[in-house]
Design an enzyme around this catalytic site. Structure first.
Site, PDB file in Angstrom:
ATOM      1  N   GLY A 165      21.222  22.027  35.089  1.00 12.28           N
ATOM      2  CA  GLY A 165      21.794  22.608  33.879  1.00 12.28           C
ATOM      3  C   GLY A 165      20.744  23.205  32.960  1.00 12.28           C
ATOM      4  O   GLY A 165      20.927  23.293  31.745  1.00 12.28           O
ATOM      5  N   PRO A 222       7.098  15.797  32.474  1.00  8.80           N
ATOM      6  CA  PRO A 222       8.183  16.051  33.429  1.00  8.80           C
ATOM      7  C   PRO A 222       7.892  17.271  34.317  1.00  8.80           C
ATOM      8  O   PRO A 222       8.188  17.257  35.516  1.00  8.80           O
ATOM      9  CB  PRO A 222       9.393  16.310  32.525  1.00  8.80           C
ATOM     10  CG  PRO A 222       9.067  15.629  31.238  1.00  8.80           C
ATOM     11  CD  PRO A 222       7.571  15.729  31.082  1.00  8.80           C
ATOM     12  N   GLY A 233      45.247  28.814  35.590  1.00  8.12           N
ATOM     13  CA  GLY A 233      45.249  27.369  35.743  1.00  8.12           C
ATOM     14  C   GLY A 233      46.201  26.938  36.842  1.00  8.12           C
ATOM     15  O   GLY A 233      46.940  27.755  37.398  1.00  8.12           O
ATOM     16  N   CYS A 245      46.866  35.432  34.892  1.00  4.75           N
ATOM     17  CA  CYS A 245      47.310  34.706  36.088  1.00  4.75           C
ATOM     18  C   CYS A 245      48.375  33.675  35.718  1.00  4.75           C
ATOM     19  O   CYS A 245      49.516  34.041  35.515  1.00  4.75           O
ATOM     20  CB  CYS A 245      46.118  34.107  36.817  1.00  4.75           C
ATOM     21  SG  CYS A 245      46.506  33.808  38.550  1.00  4.75           S
ATOM     22  N   GLU A 258      56.002  26.120  41.235  1.00  5.73           N
ATOM     23  CA  GLU A 258      54.812  25.268  41.232  1.00  5.73           C
ATOM     24  C   GLU A 258      55.062  24.011  40.382  1.00  5.73           C
ATOM     25  O   GLU A 258      54.447  22.981  40.593  1.00  5.73           O
ATOM     26  CB  GLU A 258      53.604  26.055  40.672  1.00  5.73           C
ATOM     27  CG  GLU A 258      52.301  25.271  40.730  1.00  5.73           C
ATOM     28  CD  GLU A 258      51.097  26.031  40.163  1.00  5.73           C
ATOM     29  OE1 GLU A 258      51.226  27.207  39.771  1.00  5.73           O
ATOM     30  OE2 GLU A 258      50.020  25.425  40.112  1.00  5.73           O
ATOM     31  N   HIS A 285      42.752  38.599  37.473  1.00  2.68           N
ATOM     32  CA  HIS A 285      41.790  38.051  36.502  1.00  2.68           C
ATOM     33  C   HIS A 285      40.830  39.152  36.039  1.00  2.68           C
ATOM     34  O   HIS A 285      39.812  39.384  36.692  1.00  2.68           O
ATOM     35  CB  HIS A 285      40.950  36.944  37.166  1.00  2.68           C
ATOM     36  CG  HIS A 285      41.712  35.703  37.460  1.00  2.68           C
ATOM     37  ND1 HIS A 285      41.742  34.635  36.596  1.00  2.68           N
ATOM     38  CD2 HIS A 285      42.457  35.343  38.531  1.00  2.68           C
ATOM     39  CE1 HIS A 285      42.478  33.666  37.120  1.00  2.68           C
ATOM     40  NE2 HIS A 285      42.925  34.076  38.292  1.00  2.68           N
ATOM     41  N   GLU A 308      38.726  39.104  33.790  1.00  4.43           N
ATOM     42  CA  GLU A 308      37.415  38.582  33.342  1.00  4.43           C
ATOM     43  C   GLU A 308      36.353  38.661  34.433  1.00  4.43           C
ATOM     44  O   GLU A 308      35.158  38.711  34.135  1.00  4.43           O
ATOM     45  CB  GLU A 308      37.546  37.143  32.826  1.00  4.43           C
ATOM     46  CG  GLU A 308      37.834  36.053  33.864  1.00  4.43           C
ATOM     47  CD  GLU A 308      39.319  35.847  34.151  1.00  4.43           C
ATOM     48  OE1 GLU A 308      40.102  36.799  33.980  1.00  4.43           O
ATOM     49  OE2 GLU A 308      39.685  34.722  34.577  1.00  4.43           O
TER      50      GLU A 308
HETATM   51  N1  GLN Z   1      48.811  28.309  39.653  1.00  5.42           N
HETATM   52  C1  GLN Z   1      49.162  29.681  39.682  1.00  5.42           C
HETATM   53  C2  GLN Z   1      49.254  30.197  41.107  1.00  5.42           C
HETATM   54  O1  GLN Z   1      48.740  29.618  42.012  1.00  5.42           O
HETATM   55  C3  GLN Z   1      48.191  30.517  38.884  1.00  5.42           C
HETATM   56  C4  GLN Z   1      46.812  30.532  39.453  1.00  5.42           C
HETATM   57  C5  GLN Z   1      45.772  31.002  38.471  1.00  5.42           C
HETATM   58  O2  GLN Z   1      46.015  31.020  37.275  1.00  5.42           O
HETATM   59  N2  GLN Z   1      44.596  31.334  38.965  1.00  5.42           N
HETATM   60  O3  GLN Z   1      49.825  31.232  41.341  1.00  5.42           O
END
Ligand code: GLN
Length: 517
Positions: free
Chosen positions: A13, A185, A341, A368, A391, A491, A493
């Site tokens: 890190g 160190p 997520g 996503c 899901e 995504h 980002e």
């Molecule tokens: N869980 C959701 C899916 O699998 C979104 C995935 C994510 O946000 N990367 O489609």
């Protein structure tokens, strides 16, 4: 082929990834062809199955490789697309060696760490390095770890076969009581490195404040390097200033000198981008569930920072843990972002935050999972009370459903819809006005999608799907007459760079600025 191998000592890190990316950036600014490899000594074949809680974000490459987040840093610094071959793990190497053994490729030999693993490592490195003037290789972990041994050994061997410069990154702590910079160190970690037969050519020291001349002298004396090869990499506010900091100490020129080369770096463009002064400040609520470790959303934070350079608006991120979010938390924000997520936890709270964004017309970006939840939220608002994702629940209104090709899949590793796909944008849309292009490529990582059976109903009731993949998947959601309400199945980002900020994030940051003024 020329290689620069970056090792780390004392502890993990330390920001070795940023040091590596900065060295590569300086060499690139000398008009060399430069690339970077990250070695991760863990046994996972790739980062795809690793939890963000443990390891931070899983970065996704154009080719669909799920890799260590350091590759994100390399791409952001160098403004290049890397491939999965640029992330070598112990798991990947063992897998190849065992497959070869099973095929009988070793012709009856006893298969051993040396030479078989080390040969495989060197061969992977050479395949990547072949087309470049320089390949900078970051060896993850800390010298002395059992798991990084084969990689260090491969590096040692490589230095006999190719031109190699070793750079060792260490920590120089200062004790608060006396404020003195301590070199012990570093001395120990260099000794540990030397036990593997590697003597560093250069030592980059991470410290709180500039490395003092006497500290440099001491490190030089004990660690077998010359004083001007001890480089200060002290703490800075903005990681993108690290190339400039290292360049002031001529690290690039000193490295290429070892290869018998001379050229001057030119980081003026870089400097002009990152020295933009902030004129305004905006606050963005980030609602996620991996909030203890901000590295879980590192690419989003970086994408926002890239946009700050171009808009002059500094973005304060208000990190909100979805499950404990309160209504007041959103009252003073200029924008709301729901990132990607997995799993049901916190989704209802996120949906409530999206309702708030939609009703109050606060600039909103859903990425996503955030895109899927925005779809669910809207479906519920038009009367589909049980709308949900398969899901999260066995619902009779599966507005978000498993991708058809996912139904047969049993293995978790590398099986999502991954990497860049072409997306066609509707010319009369906000996303089109941001990208200024009808066709874009963006990166994906998901198993679920908008259920095709609900598209007509949603569209008739005010949802605009303004981006679609070539095979007809919904990629972008917008709402009519909103200042900024965008969801992306992809995504954005992952493709934002210092020298090329993400259009979607630019749109968000500008919209937040407009809301504020
Ligand atoms: N869980 C959701 C899916 O699998 C979104 C995935 C994510 O946000 N990367 O489609």
């Amino acid at each position: 082929m020329r290689y620069i191998i970056v090792t780390g000592g004392v502890l993990s890190g330390l920001g070795k990834g940023v040091t590596t990316a900065s060295i590569a950036k300086i060499l690139q600014s000398m008009r060399y062809k430069v690339t970077v490899i990250k070695i991760d000594p863990y046994l996972n074949v790739d980062a795809g199955t690793m939890s963000p809680f443990e390891h931070g974000e899983v970065f996704v490459l154009h080719d669909g490789g799920e890799v260590d987040l350091d590759l994100g840093n390399y791409e952001r610094f160098l403004n290049v697309d890397l491939t999965r071959d640029h992330n070598i793990t112990t798991g990947k190497i063992y897998k190849r060696v065992i497959e070869k053994e099973r095929r009988g490729d070793y012709l009856g030999k006893t298969v051993q760490p040396i030479p078989h693993l080390t040969d495989e490592i060197k061969s992977e490195i050479r395949i990547v390095g072949e087309n470049y003037d320089f390949t900078v290789i970051e060896v993850g972990g800390t010298v002395g770890d059992i798991e990084s041994m084969p990689f260090l050994e491969a590096g040692r061997q490589l230095s006999w076969e190719e031109d190699v410069v070793f750079v060792h990154v260490t920590l120089v702590p200062s004790l608060d009581v006396v404020g003195e910079q301590k070199t012990k160190p570093t001395q120990h970690s260099v000794k540990k490195l030397m036990e593997t037969g590697i003597s560093p050519h250069m030592i980059v020291c991470r410290s709180k404040t500039t490395l003092l001349e006497k500290t440099k002298r001491k490190i030089a004396l004990f660690c077998n390097v010359s004083e001007d090869h001890v480089i200060s990499n002290h703490d800075v506010d903005d990681i993108y200033t690290v190339p400039l900091l290292l360049n002031e100490q001529k690290i690039g020129e000193k490295i290429i000198d070892k290869f018998g080369l001379r050229r001057k770096p030119n980081l003026e463009r870089w400097r002009s981008i990152i020295s933009k002064k902030y004129e305004t400040e905006v606050t963005l609520a980030m609602i996620g569930k991996y909030m203890d470790l901000h590295d879980s959303y590192i690419s989003i934070g970086e994408a926002l920072r890239h946009c700050s350079y171009y808009t002059g608006a500094h973005v304060n991120i208000k990190w909100l843990e979805s499950e404990s979010i309160k209504k007041e938390d959103l009252e003073d924000v200029d924008g709301i972002l729901v990132p990607g997520g997995f799993g049901v936890r916190g989704t209802e709270e996120k949906i409530r935050a999206i309702t708030y964004a939609r009703e109050k017309k606060i600039p909103f970006l859903g990425i996503c999972l955030g895109f899927q939840l925005a779809t669910i939220e809207y479906a519920r608002s038009i009367g589909l009370k049980n709308a949900n994702s398969m899901e999260f629940a066995e619902t009779d209104e599966p507005v978000i459903d498993l991708l058809p090709e996912q139904k047969k899949i049993k293995n978790m590793g590398g099986t999502m819809r991954l990497g860049a796909y072409k997306i066609i944008l509707d010319e009369k849309s906000t996303v089109y006005s941001l990208y200024k292009s009808k066709e874009i490529y963006e990166r994906h990582r998901h198993r679920y999608e908008v259920n095709p059976e609900y598209i007509d109903l949603l569209t008739k009731n005010g949802v605009r799907f303004t981006g679609k993949s070539e095979d007809g998947r919904m990629e972008v959601l917008e709402l009519e007459d909103y200042p900024f309400f965008i969801g992306t199945q992809y995504h954005p980002e992952f493709t934002s760079r210092v020298e090329r900020p993400s259009p979607v994030f630019m749109g968000l940051v500008k919209a937040m600025g407009r809301k504020k003024s």
